[in-house]
Each structure stands twice: as C-alpha cells, then as structure tokens.
Design a protein around this motif. Sequence first.
Motif, PDB file in Angstrom:
ATOM      1  N   THR A   6      23.101  10.932 -19.200  1.00  0.00           N
ATOM      2  CA  THR A   6      23.724   9.726 -19.772  1.00  0.00           C
ATOM      3  C   THR A   6      22.651   8.918 -20.501  1.00  0.00           C
ATOM      4  O   THR A   6      21.518   8.826 -20.048  1.00  0.00           O
ATOM      5  CB  THR A   6      24.364   8.869 -18.659  1.00  0.00           C
ATOM      6  OG1 THR A   6      23.363   8.482 -17.744  1.00  0.00           O
ATOM      7  CG2 THR A   6      25.475   9.625 -17.972  1.00  0.00           C
ATOM      8  N   PRO A   7      23.021   8.368 -21.651  1.00  0.00           N
ATOM      9  CA  PRO A   7      22.036   7.581 -22.400  1.00  0.00           C
ATOM     10  C   PRO A   7      21.657   6.333 -21.623  1.00  0.00           C
ATOM     11  O   PRO A   7      22.493   5.678 -21.031  1.00  0.00           O
ATOM     12  CB  PRO A   7      22.738   7.237 -23.701  1.00  0.00           C
ATOM     13  CG  PRO A   7      24.182   7.503 -23.481  1.00  0.00           C
ATOM     14  CD  PRO A   7      24.292   8.420 -22.316  1.00  0.00           C
ATOM     15  N   GLN A   8      20.400   6.046 -21.636  1.00  0.00           N
ATOM     16  CA  GLN A   8      19.928   4.862 -20.955  1.00  0.00           C
ATOM     17  C   GLN A   8      19.771   3.736 -21.978  1.00  0.00           C
ATOM     18  O   GLN A   8      19.346   3.954 -23.100  1.00  0.00           O
ATOM     19  CB  GLN A   8      18.590   5.139 -20.281  1.00  0.00           C
ATOM     20  CG  GLN A   8      18.697   6.160 -19.185  1.00  0.00           C
ATOM     21  CD  GLN A   8      17.336   6.368 -18.528  1.00  0.00           C
ATOM     22  OE1 GLN A   8      16.365   5.753 -18.914  1.00  0.00           O
ATOM     23  NE2 GLN A   8      17.298   7.227 -17.543  1.00  0.00           N
ATOM     24  N   THR A   9      20.101   2.563 -21.571  1.00  0.00           N
ATOM     25  CA  THR A   9      19.949   1.410 -22.450  1.00  0.00           C
ATOM     26  C   THR A   9      18.687   0.679 -22.078  1.00  0.00           C
ATOM     27  O   THR A   9      18.321   0.588 -20.916  1.00  0.00           O
ATOM     28  CB  THR A   9      21.162   0.461 -22.321  1.00  0.00           C
ATOM     29  OG1 THR A   9      21.266   0.055 -20.964  1.00  0.00           O
ATOM     30  CG2 THR A   9      22.432   1.141 -22.750  1.00  0.00           C
ATOM     31  N   ARG A  10      18.025   0.201 -23.095  1.00  0.00           N
ATOM     32  CA  ARG A  10      16.802  -0.561 -22.850  1.00  0.00           C
ATOM     33  C   ARG A  10      17.140  -2.026 -22.733  1.00  0.00           C
ATOM     34  O   ARG A  10      17.932  -2.567 -23.496  1.00  0.00           O
ATOM     35  CB  ARG A  10      15.836  -0.366 -24.009  1.00  0.00           C
ATOM     36  CG  ARG A  10      15.243   1.003 -24.023  1.00  0.00           C
ATOM     37  CD  ARG A  10      14.295   1.174 -25.175  1.00  0.00           C
ATOM     38  NE  ARG A  10      13.388   0.053 -25.337  1.00  0.00           N
ATOM     39  CZ  ARG A  10      12.575  -0.127 -26.364  1.00  0.00           C
ATOM     40  NH1 ARG A  10      12.568   0.768 -27.328  1.00  0.00           N
ATOM     41  NH2 ARG A  10      11.795  -1.144 -26.459  1.00  0.00           N
ATOM     42  N   ARG A  11      16.540  -2.607 -21.813  1.00  0.00           N
ATOM     43  CA  ARG A  11      16.708  -4.049 -21.700  1.00  0.00           C
ATOM     44  C   ARG A  11      15.748  -4.717 -22.675  1.00  0.00           C
ATOM     45  O   ARG A  11      14.668  -4.228 -22.939  1.00  0.00           O
ATOM     46  CB  ARG A  11      16.397  -4.511 -20.281  1.00  0.00           C
ATOM     47  CG  ARG A  11      17.433  -4.093 -19.316  1.00  0.00           C
ATOM     48  CD  ARG A  11      17.209  -4.843 -17.998  1.00  0.00           C
ATOM     49  NE  ARG A  11      18.360  -4.642 -17.166  1.00  0.00           N
ATOM     50  CZ  ARG A  11      19.234  -5.605 -16.890  1.00  0.00           C
ATOM     51  NH1 ARG A  11      19.050  -6.813 -17.323  1.00  0.00           N
ATOM     52  NH2 ARG A  11      20.269  -5.349 -16.158  1.00  0.00           N
ATOM     53  N   GLY A  12      16.196  -5.847 -23.197  1.00  0.00           N
ATOM     54  CA  GLY A  12      15.312  -6.618 -24.069  1.00  0.00           C
ATOM     55  C   GLY A  12      15.217  -6.057 -25.473  1.00  0.00           C
ATOM     56  O   GLY A  12      14.161  -6.115 -26.067  1.00  0.00           O
ATOM     57  N   GLN A  13      16.290  -5.465 -25.996  1.00  0.00           N
ATOM     58  CA  GLN A  13      16.251  -4.949 -27.367  1.00  0.00           C
ATOM     59  C   GLN A  13      15.983  -6.055 -28.374  1.00  0.00           C
ATOM     60  O   GLN A  13      15.464  -5.803 -29.433  1.00  0.00           O
ATOM     61  CB  GLN A  13      17.571  -4.264 -27.716  1.00  0.00           C
ATOM     62  CG  GLN A  13      17.647  -2.863 -27.220  1.00  0.00           C
ATOM     63  CD  GLN A  13      18.911  -2.202 -27.718  1.00  0.00           C
ATOM     64  OE1 GLN A  13      19.912  -2.852 -27.958  1.00  0.00           O
ATOM     65  NE2 GLN A  13      18.857  -0.904 -27.850  1.00  0.00           N
ATOM     66  N   GLY A  14      16.329  -7.232 -28.065  1.00  0.00           N
ATOM     67  CA  GLY A  14      16.126  -8.341 -28.995  1.00  0.00           C
ATOM     68  C   GLY A  14      14.867  -9.107 -28.684  1.00  0.00           C
ATOM     69  O   GLY A  14      14.869 -10.323 -28.662  1.00  0.00           O
ATOM     70  N   ALA A  17       9.243  -9.569 -31.150  1.00  0.00           N
ATOM     71  CA  ALA A  17       8.732  -8.791 -32.285  1.00  0.00           C
ATOM     72  C   ALA A  17       9.875  -8.306 -33.158  1.00  0.00           C
ATOM     73  O   ALA A  17       9.785  -8.315 -34.390  1.00  0.00           O
ATOM     74  CB  ALA A  17       7.903  -7.618 -31.779  1.00  0.00           C
ATOM     75  N   ARG A  18      10.945  -7.880 -32.551  1.00  0.00           N
ATOM     76  CA  ARG A  18      12.097  -7.396 -33.318  1.00  0.00           C
ATOM     77  C   ARG A  18      12.753  -8.534 -34.094  1.00  0.00           C
ATOM     78  O   ARG A  18      13.160  -8.372 -35.242  1.00  0.00           O
ATOM     79  CB  ARG A  18      13.076  -6.728 -32.376  1.00  0.00           C
ATOM     80  CG  ARG A  18      14.156  -5.972 -33.097  1.00  0.00           C
ATOM     81  CD  ARG A  18      14.930  -5.138 -32.072  1.00  0.00           C
ATOM     82  NE  ARG A  18      15.787  -4.207 -32.725  1.00  0.00           N
ATOM     83  CZ  ARG A  18      15.494  -2.951 -32.968  1.00  0.00           C
ATOM     84  NH1 ARG A  18      14.327  -2.482 -32.580  1.00  0.00           N
ATOM     85  NH2 ARG A  18      16.334  -2.161 -33.569  1.00  0.00           N
ATOM     86  N   ARG A  19      12.838  -9.708 -33.486  1.00  0.00           N
ATOM     87  CA  ARG A  19      13.435 -10.860 -34.173  1.00  0.00           C
ATOM     88  C   ARG A  19      12.566 -11.277 -35.362  1.00  0.00           C
ATOM     89  O   ARG A  19      13.075 -11.582 -36.442  1.00  0.00           O
ATOM     90  CB  ARG A  19      13.604 -12.017 -33.196  1.00  0.00           C
ATOM     91  CG  ARG A  19      14.847 -11.850 -32.327  1.00  0.00           C
ATOM     92  CD  ARG A  19      15.103 -13.122 -31.567  1.00  0.00           C
ATOM     93  NE  ARG A  19      13.969 -13.400 -30.672  1.00  0.00           N
ATOM     94  CZ  ARG A  19      14.034 -13.394 -29.359  1.00  0.00           C
ATOM     95  NH1 ARG A  19      15.186 -13.179 -28.766  1.00  0.00           N
ATOM     96  NH2 ARG A  19      12.979 -13.621 -28.634  1.00  0.00           N
ATOM     97  N   ILE A  20      11.272 -11.272 -35.189  1.00  0.00           N
ATOM     98  CA  ILE A  20      10.369 -11.627 -36.291  1.00  0.00           C
ATOM     99  C   ILE A  20      10.489 -10.598 -37.412  1.00  0.00           C
ATOM    100  O   ILE A  20      10.534 -10.942 -38.591  1.00  0.00           O
ATOM    101  CB  ILE A  20       8.912 -11.737 -35.786  1.00  0.00           C
ATOM    102  CG1 ILE A  20       8.769 -12.960 -34.886  1.00  0.00           C
ATOM    103  CG2 ILE A  20       7.933 -11.814 -36.951  1.00  0.00           C
ATOM    104  CD1 ILE A  20       7.430 -13.076 -34.194  1.00  0.00           C
ATOM    105  N   GLY A  21      10.577  -9.337 -37.059  1.00  0.00           N
ATOM    106  CA  GLY A  21      10.721  -8.281 -38.060  1.00  0.00           C
ATOM    107  C   GLY A  21      12.004  -8.436 -38.859  1.00  0.00           C
ATOM    108  O   GLY A  21      12.013  -8.276 -40.074  1.00  0.00           O
TER     109      GLY A  21
END
Length: 148
Positions: A6-14, A17-21
């Motif tokens: 089963t695909p695992q989801t990562r916590r904290g995708q947002g 660094a991602r928001r700045i990008g």
Amino acid sequence: MKHSTTPQTRRGQGGPARRIGRSLALVLPVVLVLSGTLAVTRVNWSGNSSSSVLTASDTLSSRTAARAPQDVLRDQLVTELQEKNPGVALTHLQEAVNGHPSLAKHCVAIARALGQAAVRRYGPTKAQSYARPVCDTAFASGVMAANG
C-alpha cells in the motif's frame, strides 16, 4: 522484513521549503518580465547621450516633431530643382507618386510649389518651358501664381 504494497503517505508534504518553492515559481516569472520590460525602457535607443530614460511625453513630442513624408519630398524636390532643373524634379515627383500612391493627394500642392520655386530660380518664361502633365497642370499653375 515485510514490505507493504500500500502506498505510504508522507506527513508534512507542505513543509516550508516546498511552500517557498511554490511561491517562487509563481512570483519569479512576473519579476523577470517586469524587470526585463523596465530594462528595455531604460536603454538609450535614440543615441542621444543627454537622456537615457524615455518618457511617454518624449515619445509623443518626437512623433509630432517628425515631418510628414510629403513635406520631406517637397523640400527634396525643390532642392533638386535648384541644383539641376525643374524637369528632373518633376520626373522624380511622378516616380514618387507612382511608387507611393499615398502621396497622390499631395501631388498638386508639391507640383505647385515646384512651379513657384522654378519662377524664383529661372524666371517665368524659362520655368514655363519645363511644364509637364505631372499632377495635371499644377506646375503651370504654380508658375502662374508666382508670376502674378
């Protein structure tokens, strides 16, 4: 060791660094376009070193200061008439009107001005000898107007 299918989801995708990008991806193209536009308007395209920034009023005043093509042509032909003879100037007037039909509405006025200039340069009798059917009889009427 057991692997999950089963695909695992990562916590904290947002994360930060991602928001700045993402913010940069949206803002950067706008900044680049605006800075490029401003750079182009600051380039001294005119070659005049006194002012490197062109304003809208400078552009407008340079347009109104530009001479109309028929005025430039008239002055060139009058100069040619004085340096050569009225026949050459009339031939070049006809060629100019044939090459640029938009000048046709100014042909009579230019030919009349040539007739008047010919009288000043050559006198009425000699000026009349150069008359041709360019722009009807405008050259001859210019000769007559300068004569009377």
